[in-house]
Design a protein around this motif. Structure first.
Motif, short mmCIF file in Angstrom:
data_model
loop_
_atom_site.label_atom_id
_atom_site.label_comp_id
_atom_site.label_asym_id
_atom_site.label_seq_id
_atom_site.Cartn_x
_atom_site.Cartn_y
_atom_site.Cartn_z
N GLY A 4 0.82 -0.92 -0.13
CA GLY A 4 0.06 0.28 0.15
C GLY A 4 0.81 0.73 0.04
O GLY A 4 1.85 1.15 -0.66
N THR A 5 0.12 2.15 0.16
CA THR A 5 1.02 3.82 0.75
C THR A 5 2.27 3.28 1.69
O THR A 5 1.85 3.27 3.18
CB THR A 5 0.05 5.07 0.78
OG1 THR A 5 -0.72 4.65 -0.42
CG2 THR A 5 0.57 6.03 0.56
N PRO A 6 3.62 3.87 1.49
CA PRO A 6 4.32 3.72 2.03
C PRO A 6 4.43 4.41 3.93
O PRO A 6 3.12 5.75 3.14
CB PRO A 6 5.82 4.10 1.89
CG PRO A 6 5.23 4.51 0.72
CD PRO A 6 4.40 4.34 0.32
N ASP A 7 3.93 4.65 4.91
CA ASP A 7 3.38 4.92 6.16
C ASP A 7 5.52 6.29 7.09
O ASP A 7 5.04 4.33 7.73
CB ASP A 7 2.50 4.79 6.46
CG ASP A 7 2.34 5.41 8.12
OD1 ASP A 7 2.53 6.37 7.94
OD2 ASP A 7 1.02 4.57 8.88
N GLY A 54 11.48 -2.43 4.31
CA GLY A 54 10.52 -2.56 3.87
C GLY A 54 9.28 -0.88 3.29
O GLY A 54 8.58 -0.61 1.52
N TRP A 55 10.02 -0.18 3.79
CA TRP A 55 9.10 1.13 2.82
C TRP A 55 9.80 1.24 1.88
O TRP A 55 9.23 1.92 1.10
CB TRP A 55 10.17 2.71 4.19
CG TRP A 55 8.87 4.04 4.13
CD1 TRP A 55 7.84 4.23 4.37
CD2 TRP A 55 9.46 4.68 3.49
NE1 TRP A 55 7.63 5.48 4.01
CE2 TRP A 55 8.77 5.74 3.40
CE3 TRP A 55 10.31 4.76 2.41
CZ2 TRP A 55 8.31 7.00 2.01
CZ3 TRP A 55 10.35 5.98 1.09
CH2 TRP A 55 9.40 6.83 1.67
N ARG A 56 11.14 1.20 1.40
CA ARG A 56 11.99 1.29 0.75
C ARG A 56 10.57 1.26 -0.68
O ARG A 56 10.86 1.40 -1.78
CB ARG A 56 13.53 1.76 0.30
CG ARG A 56 14.17 2.58 1.21
CD ARG A 56 15.53 2.58 1.07
NE ARG A 56 16.41 3.65 1.51
CZ ARG A 56 17.23 3.30 1.65
NH1 ARG A 56 17.74 3.04 0.59
NH2 ARG A 56 18.55 4.15 2.40
N MET A 57 10.64 -0.03 -0.44
CA MET A 57 10.28 -1.15 -1.59
C MET A 57 8.83 -0.68 -1.70
O MET A 57 8.86 -0.72 -2.92
CB MET A 57 10.07 -2.28 -0.49
CG MET A 57 9.25 -3.95 -1.52
SD MET A 57 7.59 -3.66 -1.55
CE MET A 57 7.46 -4.33 -0.42
N VAL A 58 8.03 -0.18 -0.85
CA VAL A 58 6.25 0.13 -1.19
C VAL A 58 6.35 1.09 -1.63
O VAL A 58 5.92 1.74 -2.98
CB VAL A 58 6.04 0.24 0.17
CG1 VAL A 58 4.29 0.86 -0.52
CG2 VAL A 58 5.51 -1.41 1.21
N GLU A 112 8.21 2.26 12.85
CA GLU A 112 9.59 2.17 12.13
C GLU A 112 10.50 3.46 12.69
O GLU A 112 10.07 4.00 13.09
CB GLU A 112 9.38 2.49 11.32
CG GLU A 112 7.89 1.61 9.38
CD GLU A 112 8.81 0.31 9.72
OE1 GLU A 112 10.76 0.60 9.72
OE2 GLU A 112 8.61 -0.40 8.29
N PRO A 113 11.85 3.16 12.76
CA PRO A 113 12.54 4.61 12.94
C PRO A 113 11.66 5.76 12.48
O PRO A 113 11.11 6.12 11.07
CB PRO A 113 13.86 4.52 12.54
CG PRO A 113 14.08 3.26 11.46
CD PRO A 113 12.45 2.63 11.39
N ALA A 114 12.29 6.99 13.33
CA ALA A 114 11.49 8.65 12.62
C ALA A 114 12.12 8.58 10.97
O ALA A 114 13.13 8.49 11.09
CB ALA A 114 11.94 9.42 13.68
N MET A 115 11.19 9.23 10.42
CA MET A 115 11.85 9.79 9.67
C MET A 115 12.34 11.08 9.66
O MET A 115 11.99 11.64 9.92
CB MET A 115 10.47 9.18 8.32
CG MET A 115 10.55 7.65 8.17
SD MET A 115 11.36 6.76 7.56
CE MET A 115 10.94 7.14 5.84
N PRO A 116 12.78 11.66 8.51
CA PRO A 116 13.88 12.97 8.09
C PRO A 116 12.47 13.69 7.46
O PRO A 116 11.27 13.24 7.15
CB PRO A 116 15.26 12.63 6.68
CG PRO A 116 15.28 11.25 7.52
CD PRO A 116 13.51 10.88 7.29
N ALA A 117 13.14 15.20 8.37
CA ALA A 117 11.50 16.11 7.84
C ALA A 117 11.10 15.88 5.99
O ALA A 117 12.22 16.38 5.86
CB ALA A 117 12.48 16.58 8.25
N GLY A 118 10.00 16.13 6.11
CA GLY A 118 9.50 16.72 4.94
C GLY A 118 8.97 15.00 4.20
O GLY A 118 7.44 15.18 3.52
#
Length: 790
Positions: A418-421, A471-475, A427-433
């Motif tokens: 589905g859409t990456p969340d 997993g996030w990158r794959m989606v 999941e670890p914190a993602m960069p700003a933006g």
């Protein structure tokens, strides 16, 4: 093998042996043939000798060809009259292989090789052959020993010399010449030189196989990574397991080692355990050992020296152990060559190969990229046993405009993505933006703004960078690849699908299947079938068709595509296996269009594979399914194909089936209301009648005359053709009517209705009179008139 008593039985034995696959078994049979042939006489002995030389040439026993060749040369010197035109050509043709072939045997002194080269030059001049093959052979000798100046002179002489009947084929020459440029550091010149072979304009039994492998590293060094990837995926299946193409397999292993594809390299080693045996030719074995050592060194450098890997039989090997063993073996063989040659050129080349630095950290191939655990055994030898070999026509669902899962029972993809969340608590914190970019993506999706969706997802991927988990990158990459495919930017779609596969392999096996199917779909949509095949094979081996996993729709789509790929490779039997398996799954679906299409495709493939009885049953099944679906035109065509499949076995039965086809067409005409459908059916009816005529009236290839395949068949054929002509008479397509009228005329004359036949001939002649575009029909009309006077 039956007893050989004369030239006829010898030729039969040679023909039978040529049907065997190239390799040691064929060579062993050729040795037995020679033993018997020598008892018949010198002519038989000569033929058997050249058959044995050919058998050796395409096996790991190539070095043994020197003995039968020297024997043939002695027979020539004793009495050239026992050599016919073919064997005379073989003697001089094989001379070049024997001369340069000795380079691969370090036990043969260089003085002997030079003497053979001089003898080749002398005999070619006496026989009136050009010096092209001689200069080519001299180049091989000089290049092997590292004599740069002589090699360049010989190379220039090779290119300048006139091509004669002893010159290598264009494909082989082009491939080897390009390698010379690449070895000299001119990668761009090499790739340009290889282009006719790589593009398929120049081919032979071992090209483009060799050129594809030779092009890999030059393309990587030039930054042409998509081409390098494509040439690996396309080229490796051509050489996989081949005894005579060990050097080409080695180049594919080397490519994997230098592009961050160590896991793929291990799979290739698992495909070829026999290459580690010590009884093959020294030169290709030396190259193979060198690239194995290179691959093992890369594993050690990645901290995986304890990994269990495929190696020589008799013991288990870790990567570190095999690295040391194969390095020592490669250098020992190189030292033997250098001792024979009196130079250090071979060892220098081997050392350069052993110590090569990676060209890329990672080049995604769309194939498994994860190394097995240290405790596991070496990888399996390729895909699972149920998967096929290789690659291609567009399936019922298009991967370019939607999810690449293809036809499914309920129409819904079962991919689990589905859409990456970016805000997932796991999941670890993602960069700003990143969150803002995903929000823009969702907003654009709700507005059905494809451009906005693409832009937002691309931004999210860029902002996430290395902080994003696999997993996030794959989606994310998978979603972007689908959007690009929907916009028909298939090249970019493939790029992001490759990234999705690479990250999916680090996430979980189930999502990797989804990513590979999507990648395979984009490759299929771009008609890149050779690249799609190995990707889809790996997807098939890991696919779970259960509803809670990937779904049987995904299974059907993958097999559908693999069937197309196999047909593209001219392997109809393999294609039929995939399509039959897919049809077996689809037969339980409530909507039967896909089942009917797969049955039809399987029938066509079985027919092309020569499996006539199976093709008959498949065509009959397809016709029944099209009737069930309510597609009269496809039912009609399947029924006609069924009749043709039956024809050689039982022409009367084929006629009965063709009568059924006519009834299908007539019924459809009676029911049709759509003008376009009516127009098409009105062309199908005369076509069906003409095919019926041809099914029961065979055309003799020698005389060109028709004959009935059963009593009364010729008269029936004339009747069907006559009816077709009457239906075509009012057609706007004059050429189509002329063809039908001349068929009816010829069958009428052959069946005894001469007056009717000549009447139709006259009508055609009147119609084409003065019309240059239709003038070709005059010759056929004259042929029919001549039948009357015979």
């Amino acid at each position: 093998m039956s007893e050989i008593t004369d030239l006829a039985t010898l030729q039969e034995a040679i023909w039978e042996n040529r049907q065997r696959p190239h390799g040691t078994s064929q060579a062993a049979a050729a040795e037995k043939i020679l033993d018997q042939a020598a008892q018949i006489g010198p002519q038989a002995e000569v033929r058997a000798l050249f058959h044995l030389i050919s058998a050796y040439e395409f096996s790991a026993d190539r070095h043994k060809a020197l003995v039968p060749f020297a024997r043939a040369l002695r027979l020539w010197d004793q009495d050239p009259s026992v050599f016919d035109r073919s064997s005379t050509h073989s003697l001089f043709w094989d001379f070049k292989w024997m001369t340069t072939g000795m380079l691969d045997l370090p036990q043969v002194p260089m003085t002997a090789i030079e003497n053979w080269l001089a003898e080749m030059d002398r005999r070619y001049r006496l026989a009136g052959h050009t010096e092209r093959a001689v200069r080519m052979s001299e180049f091989y000798v000089a290049d092997h020993v590292g004599d740069v100046e002589r090699a360049q002179r010989a190379f220039d002489g090779w290119l300048a010399a006139e091509r004669g009947e002893m010159a290598d084929c264009h494909a082989c020459e082009t491939a080897r010449q390009g390698e010379f440029y690449a070895d000299a550091g001119s990668d761009a010149k090499a790739v340009k030189h290889w282009e006719p072979v790589l593009a398929g304009r120049q081919t032979c039994a071992e090209e483009p196989h060799r050129a594809l492998s030779r092009s890999l590293l030059p393309l990587v060094r030039l930054g042409r990574l998509d081409e390098a990837r494509a040439n690996h995926l396309r080229g490796y299946p051509m050489v996989k397991g081949s005894e005579s193409l060990m050097s080409s397999v080695a180049r594919h292993v080397e490519f994997c080692a230098l592009t961050g594809n160590e896991a793929r390299g291990l799979e290739l080693l698992a495909d070829t355990p026999a290459y580690f045996q010590a009884d093959g030719e020294p030169e290709p074995r030396m190259g193979f050992y060198a690239v194995v050592a290179l691959l093992m060194d890369r594993l050690v450098a990645r901290g995986r020296g304890d990994l269990h890997v495929t190696g020589p039989a008799g013991r288990t090997w870790t990567a570190a152990e095999l690295a040391g063993h194969t390095r020592a073996e490669a250098l020992a063989l190189a030292a033997r060559f250098d001792e024979r040659n009196g130079t250090t050129a071979v060892s220098e080349r081997v050392l350069a190969r052993l110590d090569a630095e990676p060209l890329l950290d990672r080049l995604p191939l769309g194939l498994r990229a994860v190394l097995p655990t240290a405790e596991s055994d070496a990888p399996d030898a390729g895909p699972a046993a149920g998967s096929a070999g290789e690659p291609g026509s567009e399936p019922h669902a298009s991967p370019a405009t939607g999810p690449a899962t293809g036809p499914t029972a309920d129409g819904a993809p079962s991919d689990g993505t589905g859409t990456p969340d970016p805000d997932d608590d796991d999941e670890p914190a993602m960069p700003a933006g990143v969150s803002e970019a995903i929000d823009r993506y969702n907003t654009a999706r709700d507005a059905e703004d494809l451009a906005g969706m693409r832009s937002a997802m691309a931004e999210a991927i860029d902002r996430a960078g290395d902080a994003a988990p696999p997993g996030w990158r794959m989606v994310a990459h998978l979603q972007l690849s689908e959007l690009l495919a929907a916009d028909e930017d298939l090249s970019a779609a493939v790029h992001h699908a490759l990234e999705a596969v690479a990250w999916a392999d680090l996430a979980d096996r189930g999502s990797a299947v989804v990513a590979r199917v999507r990648l395979g779909g984009h490759l299929m949509a771009g008609r890149r079938l050779d690249e799609a095949a190995p990707v889809l094979e790996q997807a098939l081996s890991d696919l779970d068709p259960s509803p809670e996993a990937h779904g049987d729709g995904t299974l059907v789509q993958v097999r559908w595509w693999l069937g197309e790929c196999a047909m593209n490779r001219h392997e109809p039997a393999e294609a039929a296996q995939h399509w039959l398996a897919a049809a077996q799954t689809a037969q339980h679906w409530p909507e039967q269009t896909d089942h009917a299409m797969l049955a039809n495709l399987a029938a066509e493939a079985l027919d092309k594979a020569g499996e006539k009885l199976s093709a008959e049953l498949a065509y009959e099944r397809a016709a029944d399914l099209w009737a069930e679906v309510g597609d009269a035109r496809r039912q009609l065509r399947a029924t006609r194909a069924w009749a043709w499949a039956v024809r050689d076995r039982d022409a009367a039965e084929a006629s009965r089936i063709m009568t059924g086809a006519t009834r299908v067409c007539e019924a459809a005409l009676a029911d049709a209301t759509d003008p376009d459908e009516l127009a098409e059916l009105r062309t199908e009816l005369p076509e069906t009648l003409e095919q019926h005529a041809r099914v029961i009236a065979d055309e003799d290839l020698e005389t060109g005359r028709f004959r009935g395949l059963y009593d009364g068949g010729l008269a029936e054929a004339a009747s069907f053709a006559g009816r077709a002509e009457s239906l075509l008479r009012e057609s706007d397509d004059t050429a189509r009517w002329c063809r039908g009228a001349l068929l009816a005329a010829e069958l009428a004359v052959e069946s005894g209705e001469t007056a009717r036949g000549l009447e139709l001939v006259a009508a055609v002649e009147a119609k084409v009179d003065g019309d240059e575009e239709l003038s070709g029909f005059r010759g056929h009309a004259g042929w029919i008139r001549d039948l009357v006077t015979v």
